[in-house]
Design a protein around this motif. Structure first.
Motif, short mmCIF file in Angstrom:
data_model
loop_
_atom_site.label_atom_id
_atom_site.label_comp_id
_atom_site.label_asym_id
_atom_site.label_seq_id
_atom_site.Cartn_x
_atom_site.Cartn_y
_atom_site.Cartn_z
N GLU A 146 31.97 87.84 -22.71
CA GLU A 146 33.42 86.93 -22.99
C GLU A 146 32.94 85.51 -22.62
O GLU A 146 33.32 84.56 -23.02
N ASP B 91 30.18 88.83 -31.23
CA ASP B 91 31.33 88.11 -31.43
C ASP B 91 31.66 87.45 -30.14
O ASP B 91 30.65 87.26 -29.27
N VAL B 92 32.80 86.74 -30.14
CA VAL B 92 33.14 85.97 -28.97
C VAL B 92 33.44 86.65 -27.75
O VAL B 92 33.25 86.05 -26.74
N GLN B 93 33.64 88.08 -27.86
CA GLN B 93 33.78 89.06 -26.63
C GLN B 93 32.62 89.35 -26.13
O GLN B 93 32.33 90.30 -25.28
N ARG C 296 39.48 81.37 -28.49
CA ARG C 296 38.27 80.76 -27.65
C ARG C 296 37.34 80.31 -28.75
O ARG C 296 36.55 79.21 -28.61
N THR C 297 37.04 81.29 -29.87
CA THR C 297 36.00 80.79 -31.01
C THR C 297 36.32 79.45 -31.44
O THR C 297 35.65 78.47 -31.63
N LEU D 196 28.94 82.21 -24.20
CA LEU D 196 28.67 81.43 -25.16
C LEU D 196 29.41 80.05 -24.48
O LEU D 196 28.62 79.08 -24.60
N HIS E 266 23.74 90.11 -33.81
CA HIS E 266 24.92 89.22 -33.73
C HIS E 266 25.89 89.67 -33.11
O HIS E 266 26.34 90.93 -32.93
N SER F 14 36.58 76.27 -21.22
CA SER F 14 37.28 77.12 -22.15
C SER F 14 37.04 78.65 -22.00
O SER F 14 37.43 79.46 -22.72
N ILE G 184 36.00 76.40 -29.08
CA ILE G 184 34.32 76.07 -28.83
C ILE G 184 33.91 75.32 -30.05
O ILE G 184 33.14 74.38 -29.90
N LEU G 185 34.23 75.77 -31.25
CA LEU G 185 33.78 75.24 -32.39
C LEU G 185 34.47 73.76 -32.55
O LEU G 185 33.70 72.68 -33.02
#
Length: 219
Positions: free
Chosen positions: A119, A40-42, A189-190, A122, A38, A181, A193-194
């Protein structure tokens, strides 16, 4: 009249799944026993698991086309699939490419090969997928697998068609915003995006309900 499996089978759909399996077999001996599972956003790994989990992506690449080929035979609205067969193929193709590219990026992270800055992964990948799906969504006819599905549109072809058309606009706009974004601060950012993804899902549903209410009032 039933729909035969061969009507929706295309050997090209096996290219990416088979390629993913071949790549996995080649890199398997070199994979560490523990791999990132998994990010993260980075684009940084924040969870790990045994290397056997690398087979999840090849499995998904095989299961997705299998599901989408079987669905036209078991869906109560099976006859409608012929009406948007080309768009149905685009949806499958776009999703397969998305999964394959994500798989390639993960392998790149494991072996230290940077294909794209984590970064931007996504928002860029999701934005492009939303744009592609938004362009074909207006052509989707009533079914139980793909498209914007609401209880108000299943028995109302007019509601369904208008909802898919509106959903297509929403997906395209959200796709562009997802690409933009990339310039949002990482701390936000997360959430951005969500919010955009939920907006693309909820607005067409709300629109479908408004169409239903309008029709009820006109009775």
């Amino acid at each position: 009249m039933g729909i035969e499996l061969k009507a929706f089978f295309n050997w090209k759909l096996l290219i990416l799944p088979v390629l993913a399996v071949v790549i996995t077999l080649i890199v398997w001996p070199a994979l560490p026993e523990i791999i990132p599972t998994h990010f993260d956003v980075q684009g940084l790994a924040d969870d790990t698991g045994p290397k056997i989990m690398i087979w999840i992506f090849p499995a998904m690449l095989f299961l997705l086309p299998a599901l989408m080929m079987i669905s036209p035979m078991i869906d109560p609205r099976r006859r409608n699939y012929e009406k948007f067969k080309k768009s149905y193929g685009v949806i499958l193709g776009v999703t397969e490419v998305f999964l394959f590219l994500m798989y390639g990026w993960i392998l790149g992270q494991i072996f230290g090969v940077a294909f794209i800055n984590g970064e931007y992964l996504l928002p860029v990948m999701t934005g492009l997928m939303f744009l592609a799906l938004g362009n074909v969504m207006p052509k989707i006819r009533q079914n139980y697998l793909v498209g914007v599905k609401t209880i108000w549109s299943f028995d109302d072809p007019d509601n369904w068609n208008k909802t898919q058309r509106f959903g297509g606009y929403c997906f395209c706009v959200v796709g562009v915003l997802l690409l933009l974004s990339c310039f949002a601060p990482l701390a936000w950012r997360t959430a951005v995006i969500l919010i955009l993804i939920f907006t693309a899902a909820l607005l067409p549903m709300g629109y479908s309900w408004l169409l239903f209410r309008k029709k009820e009032k006109e009775k």
